[in-house]
Design an enzyme around this catalytic site. Structure first.
Site, PDB file in Angstrom:
ATOM      1  N   CYS A  77       0.836  -1.203   0.000  1.00 20.61           N
ATOM      2  CA  CYS A  77       0.000   0.000   0.000  1.00 20.61           C
ATOM      3  C   CYS A  77       0.870   1.253   0.000  1.00 20.61           C
ATOM      4  O   CYS A  77       1.476   1.591   1.031  1.00 20.61           O
ATOM      5  CB  CYS A  77      -0.916  -0.032   1.225  1.00 20.61           C
ATOM      6  SG  CYS A  77      -1.903   1.452   1.413  1.00 20.61           S
ATOM      7  N   CYS A  83      -0.307   4.118   2.282  1.00 15.28           N
ATOM      8  CA  CYS A  83      -0.119   3.806   3.710  1.00 15.28           C
ATOM      9  C   CYS A  83       1.353   3.957   4.105  1.00 15.28           C
ATOM     10  O   CYS A  83       1.674   4.478   5.159  1.00 15.28           O
ATOM     11  CB  CYS A  83      -0.505   2.364   4.039  1.00 15.28           C
ATOM     12  SG  CYS A  83      -2.082   1.848   3.408  1.00 15.28           S
ATOM     13  N   ASP A  84       2.239   3.449   3.256  1.00 15.64           N
ATOM     14  CA  ASP A  84       3.617   3.252   3.693  1.00 15.64           C
ATOM     15  C   ASP A  84       4.650   4.115   2.968  1.00 15.64           C
ATOM     16  O   ASP A  84       5.828   4.099   3.342  1.00 15.64           O
ATOM     17  CB  ASP A  84       4.014   1.767   3.505  1.00 15.64           C
ATOM     18  CG  ASP A  84       3.196   0.853   4.397  1.00 15.64           C
ATOM     19  OD1 ASP A  84       2.679   1.347   5.410  1.00 15.64           O
ATOM     20  OD2 ASP A  84       3.074  -0.337   4.072  1.00 15.64           O
TER      21      ASP A  84
HETATM   22  C1  LIG Z   1       0.910  -4.541   5.448  1.00 16.12           C
HETATM   23  C2  LIG Z   1      -0.209  -3.498   5.425  1.00 16.12           C
HETATM   24  C3  LIG Z   1       0.003  -2.251   6.003  1.00 16.12           C
HETATM   25  C4  LIG Z   1      -1.001  -1.298   5.986  1.00 16.12           C
HETATM   26  N1  LIG Z   1      -0.770  -0.113   6.607  1.00 16.12           N
HETATM   27  C5  LIG Z   1      -1.727   0.824   6.629  1.00 16.12           C
HETATM   28  C6  LIG Z   1      -1.515   2.068   7.289  1.00 16.12           C
HETATM   29  O1  LIG Z   1      -0.464   2.316   7.869  1.00 16.12           O
HETATM   30  N2  LIG Z   1      -2.521   2.979   7.261  1.00 16.12           N
HETATM   31  C7  LIG Z   1      -3.694   2.734   6.602  1.00 16.12           C
HETATM   32  O2  LIG Z   1      -4.560   3.620   6.595  1.00 16.12           O
HETATM   33  N3  LIG Z   1      -3.935   1.557   5.974  1.00 16.12           N
HETATM   34  C8  LIG Z   1      -2.987   0.610   5.971  1.00 16.12           C
HETATM   35  N4  LIG Z   1      -3.201  -0.569   5.325  1.00 16.12           N
HETATM   36  C9  LIG Z   1      -4.485  -0.770   4.635  1.00 16.12           C
HETATM   37  C10 LIG Z   1      -5.553  -1.159   5.668  1.00 16.12           C
HETATM   38  O3  LIG Z   1      -5.104  -2.296   6.371  1.00 16.12           O
HETATM   39  C11 LIG Z   1      -6.862  -1.452   4.946  1.00 16.12           C
HETATM   40  O4  LIG Z   1      -7.259  -0.302   4.221  1.00 16.12           O
HETATM   41  C12 LIG Z   1      -7.946  -1.802   5.948  1.00 16.12           C
HETATM   42  O5  LIG Z   1      -7.551  -2.882   6.757  1.00 16.12           O
HETATM   43  C13 LIG Z   1      -9.249  -2.153   5.230  1.00 16.12           C
HETATM   44  O6  LIG Z   1     -10.171  -2.442   6.236  1.00 16.12           O
HETATM   45  P1  LIG Z   1     -11.423  -3.367   5.987  1.00 16.12           P
HETATM   46  O7  LIG Z   1     -12.129  -3.519   7.280  1.00 16.12           O
HETATM   47  O8  LIG Z   1     -12.194  -2.822   4.825  1.00 16.12           O
HETATM   48  O9  LIG Z   1     -10.874  -4.778   5.477  1.00 16.12           O
HETATM   49  P2  LIG Z   1      -9.751  -5.782   6.000  1.00 16.12           P
HETATM   50  O10 LIG Z   1      -8.840  -5.168   6.986  1.00 16.12           O
HETATM   51  O11 LIG Z   1      -9.205  -6.369   4.753  1.00 16.12           O
HETATM   52  O12 LIG Z   1     -10.602  -6.870   6.768  1.00 16.12           O
HETATM   53  C14 LIG Z   1     -11.428  -7.764   6.075  1.00 16.12           C
HETATM   54  C15 LIG Z   1     -12.025  -8.713   7.080  1.00 16.12           C
HETATM   55  O13 LIG Z   1     -12.999  -9.524   6.400  1.00 16.12           O
HETATM   56  C16 LIG Z   1     -12.816 -10.867   6.811  1.00 16.12           C
HETATM   57  N5  LIG Z   1     -13.352 -11.726   5.766  1.00 16.12           N
HETATM   58  C17 LIG Z   1     -12.986 -11.788   4.460  1.00 16.12           C
HETATM   59  N6  LIG Z   1     -13.708 -12.762   3.831  1.00 16.12           N
HETATM   60  C18 LIG Z   1     -14.529 -13.294   4.766  1.00 16.12           C
HETATM   61  C19 LIG Z   1     -15.489 -14.340   4.749  1.00 16.12           C
HETATM   62  N7  LIG Z   1     -15.790 -15.029   3.635  1.00 16.12           N
HETATM   63  N8  LIG Z   1     -16.144 -14.629   5.912  1.00 16.12           N
HETATM   64  C20 LIG Z   1     -15.874 -13.949   7.057  1.00 16.12           C
HETATM   65  N9  LIG Z   1     -14.971 -12.934   7.114  1.00 16.12           N
HETATM   66  C21 LIG Z   1     -14.300 -12.644   5.993  1.00 16.12           C
HETATM   67  C22 LIG Z   1     -11.322 -11.020   7.049  1.00 16.12           C
HETATM   68  O14 LIG Z   1     -11.040 -12.119   7.901  1.00 16.12           O
HETATM   69  C23 LIG Z   1     -11.020  -9.680   7.733  1.00 16.12           C
HETATM   70  O15 LIG Z   1     -11.290  -9.772   9.102  1.00 16.12           O
HETATM   71  C24 LIG Z   1      -2.245  -1.564   5.330  1.00 16.12           C
HETATM   72  C25 LIG Z   1      -2.438  -2.809   4.736  1.00 16.12           C
HETATM   73  C26 LIG Z   1      -1.450  -3.773   4.798  1.00 16.12           C
HETATM   74  C27 LIG Z   1      -1.695  -5.135   4.161  1.00 16.12           C
END
Ligand SMILES: Cc1cc2nc3c(=O)[nH]c(=O)nc-3n(C[C@H](O)[C@H](O)[C@H](O)COP(=O)(O)OP(=O)(O)OC[C@H]3O[C@@H](n4cnc5c(N)ncnc54)[C@H](O)[C@@H]3O)c2cc1C
Length: 192
Positions: free
Chosen positions: A132, A135-136
């Site tokens: 990302c 993010c980084d």
């Molecule tokens: C290494 C890394 C570093 C990052 N650093 C930053 C940062 O510093 N700042 C920032 O703003 N963003 C950062 N991000 C991006 C940030 O993590 C994402 O934008 C954010 O997590 C998205 O949130 P979300 O809740 O939409 O989805 P996610 O965090 O992707 O969560 C999805 C959830 O859905 C669940 N799920 C998926 N499919 C199913 C299913 N079939 N049944 C049940 N559950 C399911 C998963 O288990 C998970 O719990 C980073 C990402 C990564 C990978």
């Protein structure tokens, strides 16, 4: 039957849970295989308001979970394999074939980065390997960066990284970029 089921335990799911719980809807949150979502894979999160020194990703997610739990969110460990939305109440099937029904459903299943599947990438994820740029990017000031991919996302992320990096090199598989022409033009104009 549940009033609200939320699928996903990342920031989106836990935020939805907090709001639903505080509205006395007793939400059920199905956590999925990656409990806490993508931020559990990282170390410092520096762009979340309220934490001037930054906060560790897993800690932030633990705090969000506690906050949602405090107001009455129920958590279920499991993965959803199917949802039936044609009739009400909605039916949700879990990996173990258990079924739950709900009046309302919030899907917050996030995204998964497409990895290269090379040996060292998991080892260095969050320590030089990132999925990302927004993010980084700021962690890599004046560094030489490589972006893998030739599509719009890669080019967009690459151009964004030029704000920080000393050089950005795009590595891609084909003899030409897959990105849209306009993105390519913008990127080539940046060539030093
Ligand atoms: C290494 C890394 C570093 C990052 N650093 C930053 C940062 O510093 N700042 C920032 O703003 N963003 C950062 N991000 C991006 C940030 O993590 C994402 O934008 C954010 O997590 C998205 O949130 P979300 O809740 O939409 O989805 P996610 O965090 O992707 O969560 C999805 C959830 O859905 C669940 N799920 C998926 N499919 C199913 C299913 N079939 N049944 C049940 N559950 C399911 C998963 O288990 C998970 O719990 C980073 C990402 C990564 C990978």
């Amino acid at each position: 039957m549940h009033k609200v089921v939320i699928i996903g335990s990342g920031p989106a799911g836990l935020t939805a849970a907090l709001y639903c719980a505080r509205a006395n809807l007793s939400p059920l949150l199905v956590e999925g295989l990656q409990v806490g979502g993508q931020l559990t894979l990282t170390t410092d999160v520096e762009n979340y308001p309220g934490f001037p020194q930054g906060i560790l990703g897993p800690q932030l997610m633990q705090d969000m979970r506690e906050q949602a739990e405090r107001f009455g969110t129920n958590f279920l460990t499991g993965d959803v394999t199917a949802v039936e939305l044609n009739t009400r109440p909605f039916k949700i099937t879990l990996a173990e074939n258990d079924q739950i029904s709900t009046q309302a459903l919030i899907v917050s299943t996030g995204a998964t980065a497409q990895m290269l599947n090379i040996k060292s990438e998991q080892k260095y994820l969050g320590q030089g390997v990132s999925t990302c740029a927004t993010c980084d990017g700021a962690f890599f000031r004046e560094k030489e960066l490589i972006v893998v991919g030739g599509g719009d996302s890669a080019i967009e992320e690459g151009m964004f990284l030029t704000k920080f990096a000393s050089t950005v090199t795009i590595v891609h598989r084909r003899d030409s970029l897959r990105a849209s022409k306009i993105m390519q033009e913008r990127a080539f104009q940046m060539k030093r």
